[in-house]
Write a protein that holds these residues in place. Structure first.
Motif, PDB file in Angstrom:
ATOM      1  N   LEU A  81       0.785  -1.228   0.000  1.00 20.49           N
ATOM      2  CA  LEU A  81       0.000   0.000   0.000  1.00 20.49           C
ATOM      3  C   LEU A  81       0.820   1.283   0.000  1.00 20.49           C
ATOM      4  O   LEU A  81       0.421   2.273  -0.622  1.00 20.49           O
ATOM      5  N   GLN A  82       1.924   1.303   0.700  1.00 25.04           N
ATOM      6  CA  GLN A  82       2.605   2.561   0.980  1.00 25.04           C
ATOM      7  C   GLN A  82       2.966   3.362  -0.276  1.00 25.04           C
ATOM      8  O   GLN A  82       2.664   4.554  -0.366  1.00 25.04           O
ATOM      9  N   GLY A  83       3.615   2.728  -1.233  1.00 21.86           N
ATOM     10  CA  GLY A  83       4.025   3.451  -2.430  1.00 21.86           C
ATOM     11  C   GLY A  83       2.853   3.983  -3.222  1.00 21.86           C
ATOM     12  O   GLY A  83       2.851   5.145  -3.655  1.00 21.86           O
ATOM     13  N   ALA A  84       1.842   3.154  -3.428  1.00 24.01           N
ATOM     14  CA  ALA A  84       0.675   3.584  -4.191  1.00 24.01           C
ATOM     15  C   ALA A  84      -0.064   4.710  -3.483  1.00 24.01           C
ATOM     16  O   ALA A  84      -0.563   5.644  -4.129  1.00 24.01           O
ATOM     17  N   MET A  85      -0.113   4.642  -2.164  1.00 19.77           N
ATOM     18  CA  MET A  85      -0.808   5.685  -1.417  1.00 19.77           C
ATOM     19  C   MET A  85      -0.046   7.001  -1.463  1.00 19.77           C
ATOM     20  O   MET A  85      -0.645   8.076  -1.511  1.00 19.77           O
ATOM     21  N   ASP A  86       1.279   6.945  -1.450  1.00 20.09           N
ATOM     22  CA  ASP A  86       2.064   8.167  -1.551  1.00 20.09           C
ATOM     23  C   ASP A  86       1.780   8.871  -2.880  1.00 20.09           C
ATOM     24  O   ASP A  86       1.707  10.108  -2.943  1.00 20.09           O
ATOM     25  N   GLN A  87       1.639   8.095  -3.934  1.00 24.84           N
ATOM     26  CA  GLN A  87       1.319   8.677  -5.233  1.00 24.84           C
ATOM     27  C   GLN A  87      -0.098   9.221  -5.252  1.00 24.84           C
ATOM     28  O   GLN A  87      -0.366  10.274  -5.850  1.00 24.84           O
ATOM     29  N   ALA A  88      -1.019   8.496  -4.608  1.00 23.06           N
ATOM     30  CA  ALA A  88      -2.414   8.922  -4.596  1.00 23.06           C
ATOM     31  C   ALA A  88      -2.601  10.215  -3.808  1.00 23.06           C
ATOM     32  O   ALA A  88      -3.337  11.116  -4.219  1.00 23.06           O
ATOM     33  N   TYR A  89      -1.909  10.317  -2.668  1.00 21.23           N
ATOM     34  CA  TYR A  89      -1.998  11.526  -1.851  1.00 21.23           C
ATOM     35  C   TYR A  89      -0.979  12.551  -2.334  1.00 21.23           C
ATOM     36  O   TYR A  89      -0.135  13.029  -1.580  1.00 21.23           O
ATOM     37  N   SER A  90      -1.064  12.901  -3.583  1.00 19.62           N
ATOM     38  CA  SER A  90      -0.136  13.847  -4.192  1.00 19.62           C
ATOM     39  C   SER A  90      -0.464  15.272  -3.747  1.00 19.62           C
ATOM     40  O   SER A  90      -1.538  15.554  -3.186  1.00 19.62           O
TER      41      SER A  90
END
Length: 282
Positions: free
Chosen positions: A154-163
C-alpha cells in the motif's frame, strides 16, 4: 476521504486500504458556507464537486496495488444467521476493548470474535482520520493496522495517490495542513459492527459508519458534509493481534435525512476541537 462516493481505496473486490469520500455541492449563503442552510427531507439533485474525479483515481490506484491479495478463507461466523438481533447482541459486554495502544491507535485486541469486531471498528476510525492526509502519520498508521505484507503493497501507491495536487483539491497544502484559520475535518463514526465470518486465525467484520469530511472555515467553499457507508475488513490474527489483510466499502445504508439546521463554520470548528473520538468495543 465523503457523501456520494466511496470512502475507501477498494472496488468490488477486497483492497488493502480505506479512505476516500466523494462530495456533493450545496447551495449555501455567500457570507458563511455553513450559515443557516437547512436540509430538506426530500433532497434535490446535487452535482459532484471536482474532487470526486481525483478520489476515483485514488481509489483505482490503491485497488490496483492490492490485486493478488491473500486468498485465505475463513469459516462461517457463529450466530450470523441473518435473523433480527436480540437485546443481548447490542448490550454492553463489560469486556475492555483493548489492552494498549500503538502510536495512539488501540491495539492488543482479544483473540475472540468480539476482539475482531472491536479491532475493525477502531481501525475504521484510524483510517478515517486526518492523519491519512499527512505522509509520516499515514505511513505509521498503515504499518500499525495492516499486516506487514499488505502495508508494503500500500505505501508506495498511497504516496502517489496523496499527491500535492490531490491535497490541494481537498483544500490542504502539500504537507496535508489546512489554511490558517480553517479546520479540515475527516472522521469515521462507527454505528455498529457485525461478524461475517470467524475462525481462530481469520475474521471478516463489517462496520456500519457515518463519515464526516470537509473544510470548516469562513472562506471555505467545501463545507463539512456527511455520508453513510459499510466498511468490511478481512482480518488475520498475527503477532498477537488482529491486523487488516484487505478491505472494501459500499454505500449505505443511509437513513432519511432530517431537517436539522446546518451549523455555522465556527460551530463546526469548535465541535471538532471540543469533542474527541472514542475507543470502540463490541
Amino acid at each position: 476521504m465523503t457523501p456520494g462516493d466511496e470512502h475507501d481505496y477498494g472496488e468490488s473486490t477486497r483492497s488493502d486500504e480505506g479512505q476516500g469520500y466523494g462530495r456533493t455541492r450545496l447551495r449555501l449563503p455567500e457570507n458563511d458556507p455553513y450559515g443557516g442552510a437547512r436540509r430538506s427531507g426530500r433532497s434535490s439533485s446535487r452535482s459532484l464537486v471536482p474532487v470526486v474525479g481525483v478520489v476515483v483515481v485514488l481509489i483505482a490506484a490503491i485497488a490496483f496495488a492490492n490485486r493478488g491479495g491473500d486468498d485465505s478463507s475463513s469459516t462461517s461466523a457463529t450466530g450470523s444467521t441473518g435473523t433480527k438481533p436480540d437485546a443481548k447482541s447490542t448490550a454492553a459486554t463489560g469486556t475492555k476493548p483493548v489492552r494498549s495502544t500503538t502510536g495512539g491507535i488501540p491495539s492488543g485486541f482479544a483473540h475472540t470474535q468480539q476482539g475482531a469486531q472491536s479491532a475493525a471498528a477502531n481501525y475504521a476510525v484510524a483510517l478515517g482520520s486526518t492523519g491519512m492526509f499527512r505522509t509520516d502519520s499515514r505511513h505509521a498508521l498503515v504499518d500499525t493496522v495492516y499486516t506487514t505484507t499488505a502495508a508494503a503493497k500500500l505505501q508506495g501507491a498511497m504516496d502517489q495517490a496523496y499527491s500535492a495536487d490531490f491535497l490541494a483539491k481537498m483544500g490542504l497544502d502539500a504537507d496535508g495542513n489546512a489554511p490558517q484559520g480553517d479546520t479540515f475535518v475527516s472522521r469515521v463514526v462507527p454505528v455498529g459492527t457485525t461478524p461475517r465470518a470467524y475462525s481462530a486465525t481469520t475474521a471478516e467484520v463489517a462496520v456500519w459508519y457515518l463519515g464526516l469530511i470537509g473544510m470548516s472555515g469562513t472562506s471555505s467553499t467545501d463545507p463539512v458534509t456527511s455520508s453513510w457507508k459499510t466498511w468490511t475488513f478481512d482480518l488475520q490474527w498475527t503477532d498477537g493481534d488482529w491486523k487488516i489483510v484487505s478491505d472494501q466499502q459500499k454505500d449505505g445504508p443511509a437513513p432519511v435525512p432530517g431537517d436539522d439546521r446546518a451549523a455555522t463554520s465556527d460551530e463546526i470548528s469548535k465541535a471538532i476541537e471540543e469533542f474527541g473520538g472514542f475507543t470502540y468495543a463490541r
